[in-house]
Design a protein around this motif. Structure first.
Motif, PDB file in Angstrom:
ATOM      1  N   ASN A  14      -1.058   6.418  -4.670  1.00 58.44           N
ATOM      2  CA  ASN A  14      -0.525   7.277  -5.728  1.00 58.44           C
ATOM      3  C   ASN A  14      -1.497   8.402  -6.068  1.00 58.44           C
ATOM      4  O   ASN A  14      -1.120   9.580  -6.094  1.00 58.44           O
ATOM      5  CB  ASN A  14      -0.226   6.417  -6.956  1.00 58.44           C
ATOM      6  N   GLY A  27       0.025   6.198 -13.453  1.00 51.89           N
ATOM      7  CA  GLY A  27       0.700   5.283 -12.537  1.00 51.89           C
ATOM      8  C   GLY A  27       0.523   3.831 -12.958  1.00 51.89           C
ATOM      9  O   GLY A  27       1.493   3.054 -12.984  1.00 51.89           O
ATOM     10  N   TRP A  85       1.797  -3.782  -9.918  1.00 50.37           N
ATOM     11  CA  TRP A  85       1.325  -2.531  -9.306  1.00 50.37           C
ATOM     12  C   TRP A  85      -0.050  -2.805  -8.700  1.00 50.37           C
ATOM     13  O   TRP A  85      -1.016  -3.054  -9.415  1.00 50.37           O
ATOM     14  CB  TRP A  85       1.265  -1.473 -10.393  1.00 50.37           C
ATOM     15  N   GLU A 145       0.837  -1.202   0.000  1.00 53.45           N
ATOM     16  CA  GLU A 145       0.000   0.000   0.000  1.00 53.45           C
ATOM     17  C   GLU A 145       0.870   1.250   0.000  1.00 53.45           C
ATOM     18  O   GLU A 145       1.111   1.864  -1.039  1.00 53.45           O
ATOM     19  CB  GLU A 145      -0.943  -0.022   1.204  1.00 53.45           C
ATOM     20  N   ALA A 199       4.887   3.813  -4.754  1.00 52.56           N
ATOM     21  CA  ALA A 199       3.571   4.458  -4.807  1.00 52.56           C
ATOM     22  C   ALA A 199       3.678   5.909  -4.376  1.00 52.56           C
ATOM     23  O   ALA A 199       3.096   6.813  -4.988  1.00 52.56           O
ATOM     24  CB  ALA A 199       2.577   3.707  -3.917  1.00 52.56           C
ATOM     25  N   GLU A 259      -1.692   0.395  -4.018  1.00 54.47           N
ATOM     26  CA  GLU A 259      -0.641   1.332  -4.402  1.00 54.47           C
ATOM     27  C   GLU A 259      -1.204   2.411  -5.326  1.00 54.47           C
ATOM     28  O   GLU A 259      -0.845   3.594  -5.208  1.00 54.47           O
ATOM     29  CB  GLU A 259       0.499   0.579  -5.111  1.00 54.47           C
ATOM     30  N   SER A 260      -2.083   2.023  -6.248  1.00 56.91           N
ATOM     31  CA  SER A 260      -2.749   3.006  -7.115  1.00 56.91           C
ATOM     32  C   SER A 260      -3.512   4.028  -6.293  1.00 56.91           C
ATOM     33  O   SER A 260      -3.507   5.227  -6.600  1.00 56.91           O
ATOM     34  CB  SER A 260      -3.714   2.303  -8.081  1.00 56.91           C
ATOM     35  N   THR A 291       5.789   7.932  -7.011  1.00 57.53           N
ATOM     36  CA  THR A 291       4.990   8.178  -8.218  1.00 57.53           C
ATOM     37  C   THR A 291       3.977   9.286  -7.977  1.00 57.53           C
ATOM     38  O   THR A 291       3.795  10.182  -8.808  1.00 57.53           O
ATOM     39  CB  THR A 291       4.259   6.895  -8.650  1.00 57.53           C
TER      40      THR A 291
END
Length: 578
Positions: free
Chosen positions: A81, A56, A73, A15, A20, A77-78, A23
């Motif tokens: 980001n 991302g 990914w 996470e 992340a 994490e998105s 970015t």
């Protein structure tokens, strides 16, 4: 983590990972100047969550496919980001395109870079902690859907379920950004694209063709109703009122003047436009709050959950920062500065509930309501009127942004504490980058703002309200007072009708925000945004599925490309003048 059952919840693999966060920081640095640029140009900004998600995902999933040893990914994490990037880009709610420039225009005092960064960060930091304490109550209220957060969630889930579609959208985004950026570069450095006008009198009234793809992109986002309202407002203000003002001697042009006369005419036209916007938004806000109160009461009242007291240290730190900076930077009495805190908390909570119910952040209305409040408490004091109100507006802006992110995080099982950390990091980066972008674009606010190049409608609104509350209506000419009265009545009626009529009937009313904005923007800007709205609508009539897939993405690319190039051009010129 919130304990909920949702089909979107996935195990949290990674996470708050370094990639992340990095970015999000890089995208925040790139995207924050876009909103500063757009806010000074047209008074509107763009939610950068979807751009951050697409870029991302495109970068890291592409690398994962090309390297067998690279970790994929993850969904979480998105989310981190986009939280960092969107928090940075939303920093303009901290005052960079409204009260801070208005303060400079009225007092002649310009904050240096470091104090300005500290101030913008402090009011945004306060909003984050207000959101943290509102989170349990608002997310447990089933009447609050948070439409903007749900739109981000749908995009997030869509790109993970349809990876090929995400790659296609990313290509559209980058292609539109390249086209817009190249056009701006050519217009700035190589060959100034002519601003065509059908006649000299119309050119004087700002009816020219502005070769700005950013405006076309915003037109594609705002929709046909808002676009046509901008066109109507431009015709009414610049095609009807402006010639009448000149013919009757209410506005005098400088001898020998030629070309568009925006700066001279807008000094009169902004008053009815601002009056219309302020009265409409306050009326609409009052009705929405009453409706929320009624629905909450009918459902047995809101469920208030008291969070743990641990984060209180962060909240107290935010309060100390805001109060001390008001005293140090603007000479505001500490007790008066302390009075801004309960008002900021109340108005941020109001804004969060309105956003949860409608998806529309009422930041402008919150700002003007704060100005009116401090105009009563401390009449005739410009610093208090602007910067104390800035506290409420800035807090409300970040509070609503983080509440939308909390809505996304709750749906996917994200960790709220890590989202809070991501948002804090985002506003820290955004404060620095946003202030540097503002100072690069507007090194001399006194001569550059409220001009055809930089209309800055939000600045005009805050400045006009502060002037009126400080000097009183008697300081204005009789014609302007009548214009304020008529604009206010029209805004009040339109705001009430827009809120009480059924949606299928209200959509035929003109948009009050767009109608008032058209009085403050050059006609050329309104025309190009209307063109973008009409073109998008025509394409949607012929190819609805294509428009649904790519319209917002292409529009976001056009906005980002021109604004980033515009900021880069300003930095280049600044370096060249050193």
């Amino acid at each position: 983590m919130d304990q909920i059952s949702s089909p979107h919840v996935r195990p949290v693999e990674r996470e708050f990972s370094p990639r992340a966060v990095i970015t999000g920081i890089v995208l925040g640095i790139l995207l924050t100047p876009s909103n500063v640029y757009a806010g000074l140009k047209i008074g509107w900004s763009f939610n950068m969550s979807i751009i951050a998600l697409l870029v991302g995902y495109g970068i890291w999933q592409g690398l994962a496919k090309r390297s067998t040893g690279r970790l994929p990914w993850t969904l979480h994490e998105s989310n981190i980001n986009q939280t960092v990037a969107s928090a940075a880009a939303s920093i303009i709610s901290g005052g960079l395109v409204a009260p801070i420039p208005a303060y400079t225009l009225l007092t002649g005092q310009q904050l240096d870079a470091v104090p300005m960064v500290a101030w913008v960060f402090s009011v945004s930091f306060l909003g984050i902690w207000i959101a943290w304490y509102l989170r349990p109550s608002l997310l447990n209220d089933k009447a609050l859907k948070f439409p903007e957060g749900m739109a981000t969630l749908e995009t997030l889930l869509h790109i993970y379920n349809h990876g090929h579609e995400a790659a296609t959208r990313l290509k559209v985004l980058l292609g539109a950004a390249l086209l817009s950026g190249v056009t701006k570069w050519v217009d700035t450095f190589w060959w100034a694209i002519p601003r065509w006008s059908p006649s000299v009198p119309l050119e004087r009234l700002t009816f020219t063709a502005d070769p700005s793809l950013l405006l076309v992109g915003f037109g594609g986002i705002i929709g046909i109703r808002v676009g046509l309202t901008l066109l109507l407002g431009a015709l009414l203000a610049w095609g009807g009122l402006a010639p009448w003002l000149l013919d009757n001697g209410l506005v005098q042009l400088p001898p020998g003047s030629s070309g568009p006369q925006f700066a001279v005419l807008v000094e009169w036209l902004l008053w009815p436009g601002v009056s219309l916007m302020v009265c409409a938004t306050l009326a609409s806000l009052a009705i929405r709050l009453w409706a929320l109160h009624t629905s909450t009461k009918a459902s047995g009242g809101a469920t208030w959950v008291i969070p743990k007291a641990g984060p209180a240290v962060g909240f107290l730190l935010a309060i100390v920062l805001v109060v001390s900076l008001q005293a140090l930077l603007f000479g505001i009495n500490p007790w008066m500065a302390l009075l801004t805190i309960p008002l900021a908390i109340c108005l941020a909570a109001v804004a969060a509930r309105v956003v949860g119910a409608t998806g529309i952040p009422p930041i402008g209305a919150i700002g003007q309501l704060s100005q009116l409040s401090f105009g009563i408490v401390a009449p005739g004091q410009v610093p208090i009127n602007l910067m104390s109100a800035n506290t409420a507006g800035g807090s409300a802006g970040q509070c609503t942004d983080l509440m939308n992110d909390f809505k996304v995080g709750r749906a996917i099982g994200a960790t709220p504490r890590k989202q809070l950390m991501a948002q804090t990091l985002g506003i820290f980066i955004g404060s620095i980058v946003g202030v540097l972008a503002y100072l690069a674009l507007i090194p001399d606010p006194q001569t550059m703002l409220l001009t055809e190049e930089w209309p800055a409608p939000a600045v005009a609104t805050w400045k006009a309200v502060a002037q009126t509350l400080t000097h009183g209506l008697d300081s204005l000419s009789a014609s302007i007072r009548w214009a304020i009265f008529i604009g206010g009545v029209a805004g009040l009626l339109l705001g009430i009708l827009d809120s009480v009529l059924p949606a299928h009937r209200a959509r035929y009313l003109p948009s009050t925000a767009a109608l008032g904005l058209a009085f403050v923007l050059p006609a050329s800007v309104s025309l190009m945004m209307a063109l973008g709205a009409v073109l998008t609508w025509l394409v949607s009539c012929r190819w609805p599925s294509l428009t649904e897939r790519f319209a917002i993405t292409a529009a976001a690319g056009l906005i980002a490309g021109e604004s980033i190039t515009g900021v880069g051009a300003s930095l280049w010129e600044m370096v060249g003048n050193l």
